[in-house]
Each structure stands twice: as C-alpha cells, then as structure tokens.
Design a protein around this motif. Structure first.
Motif, PDB file in Angstrom:
ATOM      1  N   TYR A   8     -27.062   9.201  -5.141  1.00  0.00           N
ATOM      2  CA  TYR A   8     -27.020  10.574  -4.632  1.00  0.00           C
ATOM      3  C   TYR A   8     -25.578  11.047  -4.780  1.00  0.00           C
ATOM      4  O   TYR A   8     -24.656  10.461  -4.206  1.00  0.00           O
ATOM      5  CB  TYR A   8     -27.437  10.598  -3.161  1.00  0.00           C
ATOM      6  N   GLY A   9     -25.378  12.087  -5.560  1.00  0.00           N
ATOM      7  CA  GLY A   9     -24.035  12.595  -5.790  1.00  0.00           C
ATOM      8  C   GLY A   9     -23.787  13.921  -5.101  1.00  0.00           C
ATOM      9  O   GLY A   9     -24.721  14.693  -4.857  1.00  0.00           O
ATOM     10  N   LEU A  10     -22.535  14.178  -4.761  1.00  0.00           N
ATOM     11  CA  LEU A  10     -22.170  15.502  -4.282  1.00  0.00           C
ATOM     12  C   LEU A  10     -20.821  15.886  -4.877  1.00  0.00           C
ATOM     13  O   LEU A  10     -19.919  15.050  -5.007  1.00  0.00           O
ATOM     14  CB  LEU A  10     -22.131  15.589  -2.750  1.00  0.00           C
ATOM     15  N   GLY A  11     -20.736  17.154  -5.285  1.00  0.00           N
ATOM     16  CA  GLY A  11     -19.505  17.601  -5.922  1.00  0.00           C
ATOM     17  C   GLY A  11     -19.568  19.073  -6.257  1.00  0.00           C
ATOM     18  O   GLY A  11     -20.539  19.771  -5.940  1.00  0.00           O
ATOM     19  N   PHE A 158     -22.343   8.919  -4.088  1.00  0.00           N
ATOM     20  CA  PHE A 158     -21.194   9.077  -4.982  1.00  0.00           C
ATOM     21  C   PHE A 158     -20.508  10.396  -4.680  1.00  0.00           C
ATOM     22  O   PHE A 158     -21.113  11.461  -4.758  1.00  0.00           O
ATOM     23  CB  PHE A 158     -21.636   9.025  -6.444  1.00  0.00           C
ATOM     24  N   ILE A 159     -19.215  10.324  -4.345  1.00  0.00           N
ATOM     25  CA  ILE A 159     -18.457  11.480  -3.891  1.00  0.00           C
ATOM     26  C   ILE A 159     -17.366  11.837  -4.898  1.00  0.00           C
ATOM     27  O   ILE A 159     -16.624  10.969  -5.356  1.00  0.00           O
ATOM     28  CB  ILE A 159     -17.789  11.193  -2.531  1.00  0.00           C
ATOM     29  N   GLU A 160     -17.268  13.113  -5.203  1.00  0.00           N
ATOM     30  CA  GLU A 160     -16.258  13.624  -6.128  1.00  0.00           C
ATOM     31  C   GLU A 160     -14.988  14.026  -5.385  1.00  0.00           C
ATOM     32  O   GLU A 160     -15.038  14.791  -4.421  1.00  0.00           O
ATOM     33  CB  GLU A 160     -16.846  14.834  -6.861  1.00  0.00           C
ATOM     34  N   GLY A 161     -13.850  13.529  -5.850  1.00  0.00           N
ATOM     35  CA  GLY A 161     -12.579  13.832  -5.212  1.00  0.00           C
ATOM     36  C   GLY A 161     -12.175  15.292  -5.270  1.00  0.00           C
ATOM     37  O   GLY A 161     -11.367  15.757  -4.454  1.00  0.00           O
ATOM     38  N   TYR A 162     -12.727  16.039  -6.220  1.00  0.00           N
ATOM     39  CA  TYR A 162     -12.377  17.462  -6.334  1.00  0.00           C
ATOM     40  C   TYR A 162     -12.816  18.278  -5.117  1.00  0.00           C
ATOM     41  O   TYR A 162     -12.380  19.420  -4.948  1.00  0.00           O
ATOM     42  CB  TYR A 162     -13.019  18.059  -7.585  1.00  0.00           C
ATOM     43  N   LEU A 163     -13.670  17.730  -4.254  1.00  0.00           N
ATOM     44  CA  LEU A 163     -14.096  18.441  -3.053  1.00  0.00           C
ATOM     45  C   LEU A 163     -13.036  18.409  -1.955  1.00  0.00           C
ATOM     46  O   LEU A 163     -13.090  19.185  -1.005  1.00  0.00           O
ATOM     47  CB  LEU A 163     -15.389  17.820  -2.495  1.00  0.00           C
ATOM     48  N   VAL A 164     -12.064  17.518  -2.093  1.00  0.00           N
ATOM     49  CA  VAL A 164     -11.116  17.238  -1.017  1.00  0.00           C
ATOM     50  C   VAL A 164     -10.277  18.436  -0.566  1.00  0.00           C
ATOM     51  O   VAL A 164     -10.002  18.580   0.631  1.00  0.00           O
ATOM     52  CB  VAL A 164     -10.233  16.034  -1.412  1.00  0.00           C
ATOM     53  N   PRO A 165      -9.824  19.339  -1.447  1.00  0.00           N
ATOM     54  CA  PRO A 165      -9.000  20.460  -0.971  1.00  0.00           C
ATOM     55  C   PRO A 165      -9.725  21.400  -0.005  1.00  0.00           C
ATOM     56  O   PRO A 165      -9.072  22.112   0.763  1.00  0.00           O
ATOM     57  CB  PRO A 165      -8.632  21.200  -2.268  1.00  0.00           C
ATOM     58  N   SER A 166     -11.044  21.409  -0.042  1.00  0.00           N
ATOM     59  CA  SER A 166     -11.821  22.336   0.786  1.00  0.00           C
ATOM     60  C   SER A 166     -12.137  21.718   2.148  1.00  0.00           C
ATOM     61  O   SER A 166     -12.655  20.603   2.236  1.00  0.00           O
ATOM     62  CB  SER A 166     -13.131  22.679   0.065  1.00  0.00           C
ATOM     63  N   GLU A 167     -11.858  22.471   3.215  1.00  0.00           N
ATOM     64  CA  GLU A 167     -12.158  21.973   4.563  1.00  0.00           C
ATOM     65  C   GLU A 167     -13.655  21.746   4.747  1.00  0.00           C
ATOM     66  O   GLU A 167     -14.081  20.728   5.295  1.00  0.00           O
ATOM     67  CB  GLU A 167     -11.648  22.956   5.614  1.00  0.00           C
ATOM     68  N   ALA A 172     -18.406  18.006   4.627  1.00  0.00           N
ATOM     69  CA  ALA A 172     -19.637  17.550   3.974  1.00  0.00           C
ATOM     70  C   ALA A 172     -19.522  16.085   3.557  1.00  0.00           C
ATOM     71  O   ALA A 172     -20.473  15.308   3.704  1.00  0.00           O
ATOM     72  CB  ALA A 172     -19.938  18.427   2.761  1.00  0.00           C
ATOM     73  N   ILE A 173     -18.355  15.702   3.047  1.00  0.00           N
ATOM     74  CA  ILE A 173     -18.144  14.310   2.653  1.00  0.00           C
ATOM     75  C   ILE A 173     -18.297  13.383   3.851  1.00  0.00           C
ATOM     76  O   ILE A 173     -18.986  12.358   3.785  1.00  0.00           O
ATOM     77  CB  ILE A 173     -16.741  14.129   2.027  1.00  0.00           C
ATOM     78  N   LYS A 201      -2.938  14.390  -0.744  1.00  0.00           N
ATOM     79  CA  LYS A 201      -3.016  12.974  -0.369  1.00  0.00           C
ATOM     80  C   LYS A 201      -3.515  12.785   1.059  1.00  0.00           C
ATOM     81  O   LYS A 201      -4.349  11.922   1.328  1.00  0.00           O
ATOM     82  CB  LYS A 201      -1.648  12.307  -0.542  1.00  0.00           C
ATOM     83  N   ASN A 202      -3.017  13.586   1.998  1.00  0.00           N
ATOM     84  CA  ASN A 202      -3.457  13.451   3.391  1.00  0.00           C
ATOM     85  C   ASN A 202      -4.947  13.711   3.524  1.00  0.00           C
ATOM     86  O   ASN A 202      -5.655  13.009   4.255  1.00  0.00           O
ATOM     87  CB  ASN A 202      -2.675  14.410   4.299  1.00  0.00           C
ATOM     88  N   GLN A 203      -5.414  14.729   2.807  1.00  0.00           N
ATOM     89  CA  GLN A 203      -6.847  15.045   2.851  1.00  0.00           C
ATOM     90  C   GLN A 203      -7.678  13.935   2.200  1.00  0.00           C
ATOM     91  O   GLN A 203      -8.781  13.613   2.668  1.00  0.00           O
ATOM     92  CB  GLN A 203      -7.112  16.382   2.146  1.00  0.00           C
ATOM     93  N   MET A 204      -7.147  13.345   1.133  1.00  0.00           N
ATOM     94  CA  MET A 204      -7.852  12.242   0.483  1.00  0.00           C
ATOM     95  C   MET A 204      -7.934  11.044   1.422  1.00  0.00           C
ATOM     96  O   MET A 204      -8.982  10.382   1.527  1.00  0.00           O
ATOM     97  CB  MET A 204      -7.159  11.855  -0.830  1.00  0.00           C
ATOM     98  N   GLN A 205      -6.845  10.754   2.117  1.00  0.00           N
ATOM     99  CA  GLN A 205      -6.855   9.651   3.085  1.00  0.00           C
ATOM    100  C   GLN A 205      -7.852   9.923   4.206  1.00  0.00           C
ATOM    101  O   GLN A 205      -8.515   9.003   4.707  1.00  0.00           O
ATOM    102  CB  GLN A 205      -5.440   9.455   3.656  1.00  0.00           C
TER     103      GLN A 205
END
Length: 332
Positions: A8-11, A158-167, A172-173, A201-205
């Motif tokens: 199951y992917g999200l992105g 499966f999670i896409e890192g490109y979603l990270v900038p969005s609150e 959702a992640i 980076k902080n959001q990715m962490q």
C-alpha cells in the motif's frame, strides 16, 4: 495470513511530463540542475511553454506511484492513496493507475475541485534529471485520502519522502504508520530526494519517529540524514533508524543491510539515457522481491537489474516484455 495487497503506497500524485533539454537550457532559463524544485503554477506553465516541443512522454507519476506501478507490472498487488483534481490531468491520472492494475482511493466522479499537480522532468544529455514541480491538488494530501482497511490488508506500507514538507502530509504518514503497526504491516520509507533531507531534516526525523522496518535512500541522503561524511559511517548510523535498509550508489551498486549483515550489490553497467525513476524502479522491484519470498540480497539484485534497464531509455517505466525479461534473468 494472506494479505489482499503486497504493498500500500502513499505519495504525491503528479502527471509527469518527460522533456529532453540541452545542457545550456538550465542557465538560459534560470533552472537549478539536478534537483526537484517546487514552483508556483504560473512559473511552471511559463517553462512548459518553452519546452512544449520537446515533450517525450506524459504519464501518471510521482515517486511512490512509479514504484507502485512498477511492482504491479511485475505481478504484485498494489493500492495507492493520493489526491488529484477533477480536471483533464486528474482523469488522465486515474486512468493511468487503472490501466496499470493499481487499486486506488480515487473515484473519477468524486474528485476535488482544483488543478492536478504536474512535474516537468527535464533530462539533460548527461542523463541527469531535473524536476520542476507544481503540486496542485496533492499539496492538500491528508488523512482523508487514506483507506485504513486497505492498509491493514497489505504486507507493506510504502511512504514517499516527498510528502514530508506538508503538515497534512506528515499527519497522513503518521496515521498510516499507526494503522500499519496495529495490523502487523511492515513500514517502508523512501527519502526520495536529497533536498527532502537537506531542507526538511527535522520533518523527516519526525516521520521516521521510532523507526521503520525498511528504509530506501541513496548515499547522499544517507550521509545528510546521519550527519556523516562517508557511506561506511552512514550505514552504521542508519541502524538506529531502520531495522533493514538499502543505500543505492549509482554505478557503484547498492549496500543492503538485512538486519544482521551488510551486503554489497553490484550494478549492471549500461549507457544511461535518462536517470528519471531509477530510484523509484529500485524501490518497486525490491518490494516486489521481498513480498514474494525472496531474500533482501536477491530482491536488491532484481532492483539493480530493473533500474539499469530503465535508465537506458526515456521514462521511469518498463514495457511488459522488458519486465518479464528482467524477472526471468534474475529469478529464472
């Protein structure tokens, strides 16, 4: 217990416009080469007018979508959660997922108002890809697009890192991870792009949280995330964040950590024409392998082979006959 879906992917859902450009194009049009840059619609449309005669392909894209579609083309069962608008590109996007055999939360007559995201994928003569992305409707991707029952019925999230900038994307992640863990679903994450680690980076962490089962990254992303200066140092540091991981290293192959051992995977030398989707293909093929009973080493070998084929042509996808040939060569 058998699951309904392998992954199951999200992105982000964006329609990819594959474009061939010259080396001088970047300076002439003030475009930073080699990165994914988020831009406003007006700026993207202005550049699209400049390159309209050089468009090679148009297809339903986005990083995780490319991975999920690749997995489906290999015979895997996949579900993809995303968001598009009720415009021409939105309908085009839904058709693309359907034709690939991917189940989705999207329903054509229930799409949101607005504009579907687009990504101008500019490929230079050295085969490097540069992306100009207007997110459009997908910038509001949120928990509303999740389908909890489908997550629960999957082997991997499966999670896409490109979603990270969005609150709302990060929310959702985290919700998807929660549902996955409650239902014994393994969680995998791709950092997606060095820019996502460098500038967020902080959001990715935050979304990595207490760790993931499987992490995908390239060597630059690995070093940026772990504040190290070598792959050797980075791979040791990554053990704190992921039970298992893969670090891709271009022509130098990949490093796999299977939970116990580091395994070097050789690359398949080819003449690169377009590196677009190489990492996406790697993730999709790898996930196909590990969800079909193969070891991490053999799954990485499949992923390396599939990626080598995809970079030798334009676009992030393989034709059916190519997919079968890759599977036969690696798995017999």
């Amino acid at each position: 217990m058998d699951k309904k879906y392998h992954v199951y992917g999200l992105g982000n859902a964006v329609v990819d416009y594959e474009i061939e450009v010259s080396e001088s194009f970047f300076e002439e049009n003030d475009v930073e080469k080699g990165l994914m840059t988020l831009v406003e619609q007006e700026k993207q449309m202005g550049l699209l007018k400049v390159v309209k005669n050089n468009i090679k392909k148009k297809q339903s894209g986005g990083s995780a979508a490319n991975s999920i579609i690749s997995l489906a083309q290999m015979g895997g069962k996949a579900f993809y959660s995303c968001k598009v608008a009720s415009d021409e590109d939105g309908s085009f996007y839904v058709d693309g997922l359907t034709e690939a055999g991917v189940k989705t939360n999207l329903v054509k007559d229930q799409l949101a108002d607005g504009v579907t995201g687009k990504c101008l994928v500019m490929v230079s003569p050295d085969a490097e890809r540069t992306m100009y992305t207007f997110l459009g409707a997908t910038s509001d991707f949120s928990e509303r697009e999740l389908v909890p029952d489908a997550i629960a019925e999957s082997k991997y999230l499966f999670i896409e890192g490109y979603l990270v900038p969005s609150e709302s994307g990060r929310s959702a992640i985290k919700e998807a991870k929660r549902i996955a863990k409650e239902n014994g679903v393994k969680v995998s994450l791709s950092f997606s792009d060095p820019a996502m680690v460098k500038y967020f980076k902080n959001q990715m962490q935050e979304v990595v949280g207490d760790g993931v089962d499987l992490l995908f990254c390239n060597e630059e992303e690995a070093m940026l995330f772990t504040d190290t200066v070598s792959v050797i140092e980075a791979r040791e540091a990554l053990r704190e964040y992921a039970d298992k991981f893969v670090i891709t290293m271009g022509k130098n192959g990949a490093c796999v950590f299977d939970g116990d051992t580091f395994i070097d995977i050789e690359s398949y030398p080819v003449k690169a024409v377009d590196t677009t989707g190489a990492g996406d293909m790697f993730c999709g093929a790898f996930l196909y392998g590990v969800t079909h009973g193969h070891t991490m080493a053999s799954s990485a070998k499949l992923a390396s082979k599939a990626s080598s084929v995809v970079v030798s042509q334009f676009g992030p996808r393989l034709e059916a006959v190519q997919t079968l040939a890759v599977l036969k060569e690696v798995f017999g």
